[in-house]
Motif scaffolding. Structure first.
Motif, PDB file in Angstrom:
ATOM      1  N   ARG A 277      -8.402  -8.373  -3.784  1.00  0.00           N
ATOM      2  CA  ARG A 277     -10.366  -7.526  -3.586  1.00  0.00           C
ATOM      3  C   ARG A 277     -10.799  -7.522  -2.130  1.00  0.00           C
ATOM      4  NH1 ARG A 277     -11.279  -9.694  -8.458  1.00  0.00           N
ATOM      5  NH2 ARG A 277     -10.364 -12.629  -8.882  1.00  0.00           N
ATOM      6  N   ASP A 278     -10.399  -6.213  -2.422  1.00  0.00           N
ATOM      7  CA  ASP A 278     -10.292  -5.566  -1.076  1.00  0.00           C
ATOM      8  C   ASP A 278     -12.162  -5.755   0.014  1.00  0.00           C
ATOM      9  OD1 ASP A 278      -7.455  -4.916   0.224  1.00  0.00           O
ATOM     10  OD2 ASP A 278      -7.736  -3.102  -1.076  1.00  0.00           O
TER      11      ASP A 278
ATOM     12  N   ARG B   4       2.588  -5.938  -3.276  1.00  0.00           N
ATOM     13  CA  ARG B   4       1.948  -5.148  -3.881  1.00  0.00           C
ATOM     14  C   ARG B   4       1.840  -4.055  -3.865  1.00  0.00           C
ATOM     15  NH1 ARG B   4      -3.999  -5.225  -0.157  1.00  0.00           N
ATOM     16  NH2 ARG B   4      -5.885  -4.162  -1.820  1.00  0.00           N
ATOM     17  N   VAL B   5       1.227  -3.420  -5.297  1.00  0.00           N
ATOM     18  CA  VAL B   5       0.914  -1.622  -5.797  1.00  0.00           C
ATOM     19  C   VAL B   5      -0.427  -1.938  -6.471  1.00  0.00           C
ATOM     20  CG1 VAL B   5       1.624  -0.928  -7.904  1.00  0.00           C
ATOM     21  CG2 VAL B   5       3.530  -2.856  -6.589  1.00  0.00           C
ATOM     22  N   GLY B   6      -0.668  -0.882  -5.399  1.00  0.00           N
ATOM     23  CA  GLY B   6      -2.546  -1.257  -6.095  1.00  0.00           C
ATOM     24  C   GLY B   6      -3.627  -2.083  -5.889  1.00  0.00           C
ATOM     25  N   ASN B   7      -3.682  -2.508  -6.680  1.00  0.00           N
ATOM     26  CA  ASN B   7      -4.820  -4.266  -6.265  1.00  0.00           C
ATOM     27  C   ASN B   7      -4.012  -5.464  -6.866  1.00  0.00           C
ATOM     28  OD1 ASN B   7      -5.238  -3.487  -8.499  1.00  0.00           O
ATOM     29  ND2 ASN B   7      -7.615  -4.386  -8.134  1.00  0.00           N
TER      30      ASN B   7
ATOM     31  N   SER C  43       3.964   0.842  -3.141  1.00  0.00           N
ATOM     32  CA  SER C  43       3.619  -0.909  -2.872  1.00  0.00           C
ATOM     33  C   SER C  43       4.512  -0.801  -1.967  1.00  0.00           C
ATOM     34  CB  SER C  43       4.598  -0.973  -4.149  1.00  0.00           C
ATOM     35  OG  SER C  43       6.153  -1.242  -3.575  1.00  0.00           O
ATOM     36  N   ASP C  44       3.663  -2.336  -1.173  1.00  0.00           N
ATOM     37  CA  ASP C  44       4.093  -2.871  -0.321  1.00  0.00           C
ATOM     38  C   ASP C  44       4.626  -4.373  -0.173  1.00  0.00           C
ATOM     39  OD1 ASP C  44       1.648  -1.011   1.289  1.00  0.00           O
ATOM     40  OD2 ASP C  44       0.053  -2.098   0.664  1.00  0.00           O
TER      41      ASP C  44
END
Length: 141
Positions: free
Chosen positions: A140-141, A22-25, A2-3
């Motif tokens: 949403r990247d 942030r974990v994944g999206n 995670s970030d």
């Protein structure tokens, strides 16, 4: 993995925790209140000389909370529209729900794009605030 997100434009946390993670999206925001990021003052509070809260303006606090949530979202690479779930904590549900609900409707006028929401009445928050939000968003990247 995670970030950890630290948002310079949001009030500093009142404890040892990040603004968001942030974990994944998925983006999980810590509880966010209405404190001013620059001064740490609580928006909408009026105090007695001894520092106790005399009164507060829930509309001012709600707008400030939304601005602080937006700052954390932006620092995380997310947007207002990316919110998917919000838990709202009010210290006086009977007094404040109607006004808070009106501010919510200003920020989320379309039910089809509004996040899910749960509103809880609680007895106190860690600082003399009347509202706190706990949010989850999708990045949403």
């Amino acid at each position: 993995m995670s970030d950890v997100i630290k948002a310079g434009a949001a009030p500093k946390p009142v404890g040892t925790y990040p603004h968001a993670r942030r974990v994944g999206n998925l983006l999980f925001l810590s509880g966010i209140g209405p404190r001013d990021p620059a001064t740490n003052e609580i928006a909408g509070n009026d105090y007695f000389a001894d520092g106790r809260v005399r009164s507060y303006d829930i509309a001012t606090q709600a707008r400030s909370v939304f601005a602080n949530v937006r700052a954390v979202l932006e620092a995380s690479g997310a947007h207002w529209e990316d919110l998917v779930d919000v838990t709202v904590y009010l210290t006086d549900m009977a007094r404040d729900f109607k006004a808070y609900n009106a501010i919510w409707a200003e920020h989320f006028p379309d039910i089809d794009s509004a996040p899910c929401r749960t509103t809880l009445g609680i007895t106190a928050l860690p600082t003399p605030i009347a509202i706190e939000l706990k949010c989850t968003a999708v990045v949403r990247d």
